[in-house]
Motif scaffolding. Sequence first.
Motif, PDB file in Angstrom:
ATOM      1  N   GLN A  60       0.805  -1.226   0.000  1.00 34.77           N
ATOM      2  CA  GLN A  60       0.000   0.000   0.000  1.00 34.77           C
ATOM      3  C   GLN A  60       0.837   1.274   0.000  1.00 34.77           C
ATOM      4  O   GLN A  60       0.290   2.374   0.173  1.00 34.77           O
ATOM      5  CB  GLN A  60      -0.956  -0.027   1.191  1.00 34.77           C
ATOM      6  N   TRP A  61       2.123   1.113  -0.194  1.00 32.28           N
ATOM      7  CA  TRP A  61       3.013   2.267  -0.324  1.00 32.28           C
ATOM      8  C   TRP A  61       3.876   2.047  -1.564  1.00 32.28           C
ATOM      9  O   TRP A  61       4.451   0.982  -1.758  1.00 32.28           O
ATOM     10  CB  TRP A  61       3.885   2.432   0.920  1.00 32.28           C
ATOM     11  N   GLU A  62       3.971   3.089  -2.389  1.00 36.14           N
ATOM     12  CA  GLU A  62       4.640   2.963  -3.684  1.00 36.14           C
ATOM     13  C   GLU A  62       6.096   2.546  -3.546  1.00 36.14           C
ATOM     14  O   GLU A  62       6.631   1.840  -4.400  1.00 36.14           O
ATOM     15  CB  GLU A  62       4.542   4.285  -4.449  1.00 36.14           C
ATOM     16  N   GLN A  63       6.755   2.958  -2.445  1.00 34.86           N
ATOM     17  CA  GLN A  63       8.167   2.634  -2.288  1.00 34.86           C
ATOM     18  C   GLN A  63       8.397   1.145  -2.030  1.00 34.86           C
ATOM     19  O   GLN A  63       9.534   0.665  -2.104  1.00 34.86           O
ATOM     20  CB  GLN A  63       8.796   3.449  -1.147  1.00 34.86           C
ATOM     21  N   LEU A  64       7.327   0.388  -1.763  1.00 38.02           N
ATOM     22  CA  LEU A  64       7.456  -1.055  -1.574  1.00 38.02           C
ATOM     23  C   LEU A  64       7.210  -1.841  -2.869  1.00 38.02           C
ATOM     24  O   LEU A  64       7.272  -3.066  -2.858  1.00 38.02           O
ATOM     25  CB  LEU A  64       6.492  -1.538  -0.484  1.00 38.02           C
ATOM     26  N   GLN A  65       6.904  -1.130  -3.952  1.00 37.53           N
ATOM     27  CA  GLN A  65       6.748  -1.801  -5.244  1.00 37.53           C
ATOM     28  C   GLN A  65       8.013  -2.595  -5.572  1.00 37.53           C
ATOM     29  O   GLN A  65       9.131  -2.080  -5.501  1.00 37.53           O
ATOM     30  CB  GLN A  65       6.512  -0.761  -6.348  1.00 37.53           C
ATOM     31  N   GLY A  66       7.849  -3.878  -5.888  1.00 35.88           N
ATOM     32  CA  GLY A  66       8.997  -4.712  -6.233  1.00 35.88           C
ATOM     33  C   GLY A  66       9.729  -5.302  -5.051  1.00 35.88           C
ATOM     34  O   GLY A  66      10.755  -5.953  -5.224  1.00 35.88           O
ATOM     35  N   ALA A  67       9.206  -5.119  -3.843  1.00 37.75           N
ATOM     36  CA  ALA A  67       9.857  -5.690  -2.656  1.00 37.75           C
ATOM     37  C   ALA A  67       9.564  -7.184  -2.573  1.00 37.75           C
ATOM     38  O   ALA A  67       8.733  -7.721  -3.299  1.00 37.75           O
ATOM     39  CB  ALA A  67       9.358  -4.983  -1.393  1.00 37.75           C
ATOM     40  N   GLY A  68      10.264  -7.863  -1.670  1.00 43.41           N
ATOM     41  CA  GLY A  68      10.007  -9.282  -1.432  1.00 43.41           C
ATOM     42  C   GLY A  68      10.713 -10.190  -2.410  1.00 43.41           C
ATOM     43  O   GLY A  68      11.418  -9.747  -3.327  1.00 43.41           O
ATOM     44  N   ALA A  69      10.504 -11.487  -2.226  1.00 43.65           N
ATOM     45  CA  ALA A  69      11.159 -12.501  -3.053  1.00 43.65           C
ATOM     46  C   ALA A  69      10.809 -12.307  -4.521  1.00 43.65           C
ATOM     47  O   ALA A  69       9.639 -12.253  -4.890  1.00 43.65           O
ATOM     48  CB  ALA A  69      10.729 -13.895  -2.592  1.00 43.65           C
ATOM     49  N   GLY A  70      11.824 -12.180  -5.353  1.00 44.80           N
ATOM     50  CA  GLY A  70      11.599 -12.032  -6.787  1.00 44.80           C
ATOM     51  C   GLY A  70      10.977 -10.708  -7.185  1.00 44.80           C
ATOM     52  O   GLY A  70      10.510 -10.555  -8.314  1.00 44.80           O
ATOM     53  N   GLY A  71      10.980  -9.743  -6.261  1.00 44.62           N
ATOM     54  CA  GLY A  71      10.385  -8.436  -6.565  1.00 44.62           C
ATOM     55  C   GLY A  71       8.910  -8.513  -6.893  1.00 44.62           C
ATOM     56  O   GLY A  71       8.402  -7.814  -7.767  1.00 44.62           O
ATOM     57  N   ARG A  72       8.174  -9.372  -6.173  1.00 42.76           N
ATOM     58  CA  ARG A  72       6.788  -9.690  -6.533  1.00 42.76           C
ATOM     59  C   ARG A  72       5.761  -8.703  -5.976  1.00 42.76           C
ATOM     60  O   ARG A  72       4.598  -8.772  -6.356  1.00 42.76           O
ATOM     61  CB  ARG A  72       6.449 -11.103  -6.079  1.00 42.76           C
ATOM     62  N   ALA A  73       6.152  -7.836  -5.060  1.00 42.08           N
ATOM     63  CA  ALA A  73       5.172  -6.933  -4.441  1.00 42.08           C
ATOM     64  C   ALA A  73       4.635  -5.944  -5.473  1.00 42.08           C
ATOM     65  O   ALA A  73       5.378  -5.332  -6.232  1.00 42.08           O
ATOM     66  CB  ALA A  73       5.816  -6.189  -3.279  1.00 42.08           C
ATOM     67  N   GLU A  74       3.301  -5.784  -5.480  1.00 47.02           N
ATOM     68  CA  GLU A  74       2.637  -4.892  -6.440  1.00 47.02           C
ATOM     69  C   GLU A  74       1.969  -3.738  -5.681  1.00 47.02           C
ATOM     70  O   GLU A  74       1.306  -3.954  -4.677  1.00 47.02           O
ATOM     71  CB  GLU A  74       1.555  -5.644  -7.206  1.00 47.02           C
ATOM     72  N   PHE A  75       2.143  -2.542  -6.189  1.00 43.21           N
ATOM     73  CA  PHE A  75       1.478  -1.370  -5.616  1.00 43.21           C
ATOM     74  C   PHE A  75       0.290  -1.000  -6.488  1.00 43.21           C
ATOM     75  O   PHE A  75       0.452  -0.670  -7.659  1.00 43.21           O
ATOM     76  CB  PHE A  75       2.439  -0.183  -5.509  1.00 43.21           C
ATOM     77  N   LYS A  76      -0.918  -1.089  -5.928  1.00 45.42           N
ATOM     78  CA  LYS A  76      -2.141  -0.754  -6.645  1.00 45.42           C
ATOM     79  C   LYS A  76      -2.876   0.392  -5.965  1.00 45.42           C
ATOM     80  O   LYS A  76      -4.074   0.576  -6.187  1.00 45.42           O
ATOM     81  CB  LYS A  76      -3.057  -1.971  -6.738  1.00 45.42           C
ATOM     82  N   GLY A  77      -2.178   1.141  -5.141  1.00 47.25           N
ATOM     83  CA  GLY A  77      -2.808   2.224  -4.412  1.00 47.25           C
ATOM     84  C   GLY A  77      -3.196   1.776  -2.998  1.00 47.25           C
ATOM     85  O   GLY A  77      -3.103   0.604  -2.657  1.00 47.25           O
ATOM     86  N   VAL A  78      -3.623   2.749  -2.197  1.00 51.06           N
ATOM     87  CA  VAL A  78      -4.050   2.445  -0.830  1.00 51.06           C
ATOM     88  C   VAL A  78      -5.366   1.677  -0.879  1.00 51.06           C
ATOM     89  O   VAL A  78      -6.311   2.094  -1.553  1.00 51.06           O
ATOM     90  CB  VAL A  78      -4.212   3.743  -0.005  1.00 51.06           C
ATOM     91  N   LEU A  79      -5.447   0.576  -0.163  1.00 47.06           N
ATOM     92  CA  LEU A  79      -6.595  -0.320  -0.251  1.00 47.06           C
ATOM     93  C   LEU A  79      -7.519  -0.245   0.954  1.00 47.06           C
ATOM     94  O   LEU A  79      -8.595  -0.841   0.935  1.00 47.06           O
ATOM     95  CB  LEU A  79      -6.119  -1.772  -0.422  1.00 47.06           C
ATOM     96  N   VAL A  80      -7.103   0.470   2.012  1.00 47.97           N
ATOM     97  CA  VAL A  80      -7.927   0.509   3.225  1.00 47.97           C
ATOM     98  C   VAL A  80      -8.624   1.850   3.349  1.00 47.97           C
ATOM     99  O   VAL A  80      -8.304   2.801   2.655  1.00 47.97           O
ATOM    100  CB  VAL A  80      -7.081   0.243   4.483  1.00 47.97           C
TER     101      VAL A  80
END
Length: 237
Positions: A217-237
């Motif tokens: 839910q934060w753009e700076q975490l885009q691509g984080a995690g194993a294999g860069g799999r984290a996706e940023f789609k905007g704030v969800l809550v």
Amino acid sequence: MALLNAPLLATLATIALFAFQYLTLRLLSLAPHRRPPPTPRERGTPAHLLIVLGSGGHTAEMISMLRRSNVSKYFTHRTWLVSSGDGFSAAFAKEFEQEIGEKAGTYRVVEVKRARKVHQSLLSAPWSCLLCLGDCLKLLRPSPDGQYGYPDLILTNGPATATILVFASVLLRFLGLQGGQGRGEMRTIYVESWARVKKLSLSGRLLCWVVDRVLVQWEQLQGAGAGGRAEFKGVLV
């Protein structure tokens, strides 16, 4: 004596090698990027969503996400998983179901043993995790009355119990018990907490290896995690 045992040892070594190769290939086949796309469902086919609630902030964020979505439009059966003693989350789940009404399908709230209590000793944690795993394996299987089959989708935002549940789903898929068209395929989505701004939580880092999608839910975490799999789609809550 050694010469007499040589053929037997060679046979056992060959069996062990083939078993190792099979297990390795089977585990690789379970990797998220190797899974085939979900089977298209016919319009009107019942679908089953399993929602994992944590406690406190985890539950509040999950309910907020679901209120912003049209969950009842896509899932006719909903299972809410709460940890033992978490009456707070169970009450929130029932309140949400009352809001969307009876026409939205059926639901159930299921309690499993807590993976680890607050301030619980690390020495006793493995035992409580095993008890939680047993409950999760039972929960993922079709209900005795046949109303709730394998989940089509498991949605979680990170409590410890959710990690156990997701790995339980991986175990069932490893054993070939993932369901199928009309019975669920146990796809998994992990949504990182809004409070995680700079790095993924421990649950997030673990589940990145096995879930189908990781949403942050934060753009700076885009691509984080194993294999860069984290996706940023905007704030969800």
